[in-house]
Design a protein around this motif. Structure first.
Motif, PDB file in Angstrom:
ATOM      1  N   UNK A 140       0.926  -1.283   0.024  1.00 20.36           N
ATOM      2  CA  UNK A 140      -0.082   0.056   0.043  1.00 20.36           C
ATOM      3  C   UNK A 140       0.831   1.086  -0.055  1.00 20.36           C
ATOM      4  N   UNK A 141       0.700   1.901  -0.896  1.00 21.73           N
ATOM      5  CA  UNK A 141       1.562   3.207  -0.872  1.00 21.73           C
ATOM      6  C   UNK A 141       0.926   4.178  -0.276  1.00 21.73           C
ATOM      7  N   UNK A 142       1.826   5.005   0.572  1.00 19.71           N
ATOM      8  CA  UNK A 142       1.172   6.080   1.359  1.00 19.71           C
ATOM      9  C   UNK A 142       0.547   7.083   0.270  1.00 19.71           C
ATOM     10  N   UNK A 143      -0.214   7.875   0.680  1.00 17.30           N
ATOM     11  CA  UNK A 143      -0.763   8.903  -0.099  1.00 17.30           C
ATOM     12  C   UNK A 143      -0.043  10.177   0.057  1.00 17.30           C
ATOM     13  N   UNK A 144       0.219  10.615  -1.186  1.00 19.15           N
ATOM     14  CA  UNK A 144       1.120  11.808  -1.293  1.00 19.15           C
ATOM     15  C   UNK A 144       0.396  13.169  -1.084  1.00 19.15           C
ATOM     16  N   UNK A 145       1.287  14.166  -1.144  1.00 22.88           N
ATOM     17  CA  UNK A 145       0.857  15.514  -0.940  1.00 22.88           C
ATOM     18  C   UNK A 145      -0.394  15.912  -2.076  1.00 22.88           C
ATOM     19  N   UNK A 146      -1.289  16.337  -1.467  1.00 22.43           N
ATOM     20  CA  UNK A 146      -2.590  16.210  -2.199  1.00 22.43           C
ATOM     21  C   UNK A 146      -3.119  17.987  -2.552  1.00 22.43           C
ATOM     22  N   UNK A 147      -2.882  18.370  -3.633  1.00 15.51           N
ATOM     23  CA  UNK A 147      -3.025  19.636  -4.305  1.00 15.51           C
ATOM     24  C   UNK A 147      -4.412  19.954  -4.311  1.00 15.51           C
ATOM     25  N   UNK A 166      -7.964  20.247  -4.504  1.00 14.54           N
ATOM     26  CA  UNK A 166      -8.789  19.217  -5.546  1.00 14.54           C
ATOM     27  C   UNK A 166      -9.635  20.005  -6.351  1.00 14.54           C
ATOM     28  N   UNK A 167      -9.522  19.381  -7.616  1.00 13.60           N
ATOM     29  CA  UNK A 167     -10.072  19.951  -8.738  1.00 13.60           C
ATOM     30  C   UNK A 167     -11.572  19.824  -8.558  1.00 13.60           C
ATOM     31  N   UNK A 209      -2.615   6.029  12.729  1.00 18.85           N
ATOM     32  CA  UNK A 209      -1.266   6.374  12.737  1.00 18.85           C
ATOM     33  C   UNK A 209      -0.770   6.746  11.349  1.00 18.85           C
ATOM     34  N   UNK A 210       0.120   6.016  10.750  1.00 14.20           N
ATOM     35  CA  UNK A 210       0.422   6.559   9.244  1.00 14.20           C
ATOM     36  C   UNK A 210      -0.888   6.450   8.240  1.00 14.20           C
ATOM     37  N   UNK A 211      -1.615   5.506   8.670  1.00 16.06           N
ATOM     38  CA  UNK A 211      -2.757   5.057   7.678  1.00 16.06           C
ATOM     39  C   UNK A 211      -3.888   4.441   8.232  1.00 16.06           C
ATOM     40  N   UNK A 212      -4.907   4.511   7.740  1.00 16.32           N
ATOM     41  CA  UNK A 212      -6.142   3.916   8.486  1.00 16.32           C
ATOM     42  C   UNK A 212      -5.905   2.389   9.024  1.00 16.32           C
TER      43      UNK A 212
END
Lengths: 324, 324
Positions: free
Chosen positions: A3-10, A12-13, A62-65
């Motif tokens: 599972x990749x950790x979610x990256x910085x989220x610009x 939202x469009x 913590x890091x992820x759900x």
DNA sequence: GTGCTTATGCTCAGTATAAGCATATGCCAG
DNA sequence: CTGGCATATGCTTATACTGAGCATAAGCAC
């Protein structure tokens, strides 16, 4: 599984209309369907005397759900959590009149853990909540005695002839009422149909009626529906992913393994064919040891072959592929 | 498919430690993977010049998430949305240092819609983003030319011999590198492996490197991963649920149906066997008409038999059931 | 008609599945 | 130490499903 950790989220469009963000407070919950198989029964971890699934606020993550859930469960149960998978996110409006109350989003997870002491607090058999789902000793009487008549009445109560026949058909297919084959994967559909038909306490409660006559043991809010979602998912998954082993001790006999699958599926299996299936799929290997816990000839002990997970890309086609 | 609305939710039973509720603001987004098949290509609806999936704030949701999404899409595209299903909820912490920023939860959905004008704005072929996933004309060259060497390098870069061999094995199985069979359902695993190996722009961007050399067209944030999730789900689902028909016009020839499945699966099918499968499953019925749009013998027109959905409880066993 | 193209029907072998029969190996009672 | 019981394990048969290919049908262009 990685599972990749979610990256910085610009930003939202947002093309959707009326984008007023974060207008009202939102509460996020985690709800866990924690399953184990002990003493021949599939069990689920509950709280509040068996009336609710364990849940908690989202912030703890913590890091992820997933990691948050795992840490919490392992801390609580002192058993390692073998397998975790997201089930579903519920976010429907609670009620039309609840404009002032915060909106709740519940993210539910399915987790599998190993066999442990059968008497441990909080663990209840699935089949207390869904007595109609256990077909290991044949179709449970509750179906013919309670559910079938109630479903028939519900079908007849429909306004049009078309709807009546559609309901009859749907009930028959879902509950195997006429000679149709029982399909153990339809746990959620069955619960939803009973809800729609007003045969479960949760629905009666909501309508302000007495909860008398509801089938199976009820739970708080929609927790029983979430449990049904988890059961259905596990019953389906067990057929194409080697997740049963997450519920087994490190070594086991083939009969123990079979009993575990049977407990989950709620049906009995053909012994010789089950064993053939296990062998030809090379999911297990002999440890060399044997056990003689019960009567009869001692059984060989097996262990799960972790290697297959990497070796094979598992899962198969069902499409008529052209020769390449 | 029926969905109960969530009922009044009593105070959650919080057993989890540190239950300080609603401590920090949470932002909830909806993200849609909208799919259609036009002109032989599976397409996805995008915004921002193909660099993002359509998304919007959660508040818009009417009664339920699903309904909100459906309304919004139908309003935007003027095409009815045939099938909607929840994909996954992403809620990992964006970054370790983002303690002050609001935490974002993204709930993603997969939606299917019918064929429409191929040139309509915003629709792009899946395979622009995942060129390695289209095997209809044989294994795409990008695999042997770009991915295989990069994955080999990644495997060799692992610190221990065990990890190196494990990576080699995993890469080979996932991308069918040695003689292994291509498994079209592993779309997500493949993308995640490429991410891990640093072969996609999203990862390079995150690490502060140049995005040069990334395979396939990138998207904003983790949108391409969400798209991969949607593709994988659809490729799997198409095999055991009659969802293809949501992508087809009301009547169609069997070859058109086959082309649609092929577009989604990214592989070619055996014509005669495909036709046999459709017939024996009784999923379609002849309309009586024929079409002669192309050369050759005119083909019979078919329509989807909606009845089967109610008649049969679909889906089958894979367990060696005991005779009842 | 001939030749091209696509549609549709049918066959055959290989493999998987359902079901049951037969044998092996332990324990226990006598 | 022997027969009965209980479970484990091995093997067989009939049937269904699948992969692959051959053969025929029905349009159109010339």
């Amino acid at each position: 599984m990685a599972s990749l950790s979610r990256e910085a989220f610009p930003p939202a469009v947002s093309i959707m209309p009326g984008s007023q963000r974060a207008s009202r407070s939102v509460v996020v919950d985690l709800i866990a369907v924690l399953a184990a198989v002990t003493a021949g029964a599939p069990r689920v971890m509950t709280v509040a005397k068996g009336s609710a699934l364990p849940s908690g606020p989202f912030e703890l993550a913590h890091r992820s759900l997933q990691q948050g859930l795992r840490d919490w469960v392992e801390q609580q149960t002192h058993h390692p959590l073998g397998y975790v998978e997201q089930l579903y996110t519920f976010a429907d409006k609670d009620r039309a009149d609840a404009d002032t109350a915060p909106r709740t989003i519940s993210i539910s997870y399915l987790g599998l853990t190993r066999e442990h002491d059968a008497a441990e607090a909080g663990w209840h058999s699935w089949y207390e909540y869904f007595p109609w789902e256990d077909h290991r000793a044949g179709p449970p009487p509750v179906i013919a005695k309670v559910l079938a008549p109630a479903l028939a009445a519900w079908a007849e109560a429909a306004p049009t002839a078309g709807m009546r026949s559609e309901r009859r058909l749907r009930a028959a297919a879902t509950f195997a009422l006429d000679g149709a084959r029982w399909n153990e994967e339809l746990t959620l559909q069955r619960y939803e149909m009973l809800y729609e038909a007003g045969i479960v306490a949760e629905r009666l409660r909501r309508e302000g009626h007495s909860e008398e006559g509801g089938a199976g043991r009820p739970m708080i809010a929609d927790h029983r529906r979430i449990l049904a979602t988890g059961i259905a998912r596990l019953r389906a998954k067990i057929k194409y992913r080697p997740v049963v082993f997450e519920l087994m001790p490190p070594t086991f006999t083939l009969l123990q393994l079979q009993r575990c699958v049977e407990a989950i599926a709620g049906r009995t299996l053909h012994k010789q064919n089950f064993r053939r299936l296990m062998e030809q799929q090379e999911l297990v290997e002999e440890t060399g040891g044997t056990t003689s816990e019960s009567l009869g000839r001692p059984a060989k002990l097996f262990r799960f072959r972790h290697a297959v997970v990497e070796e094979r890309a598992l899962a198969g086609t069902k499409l008529p592929l052209a020769p390449t």
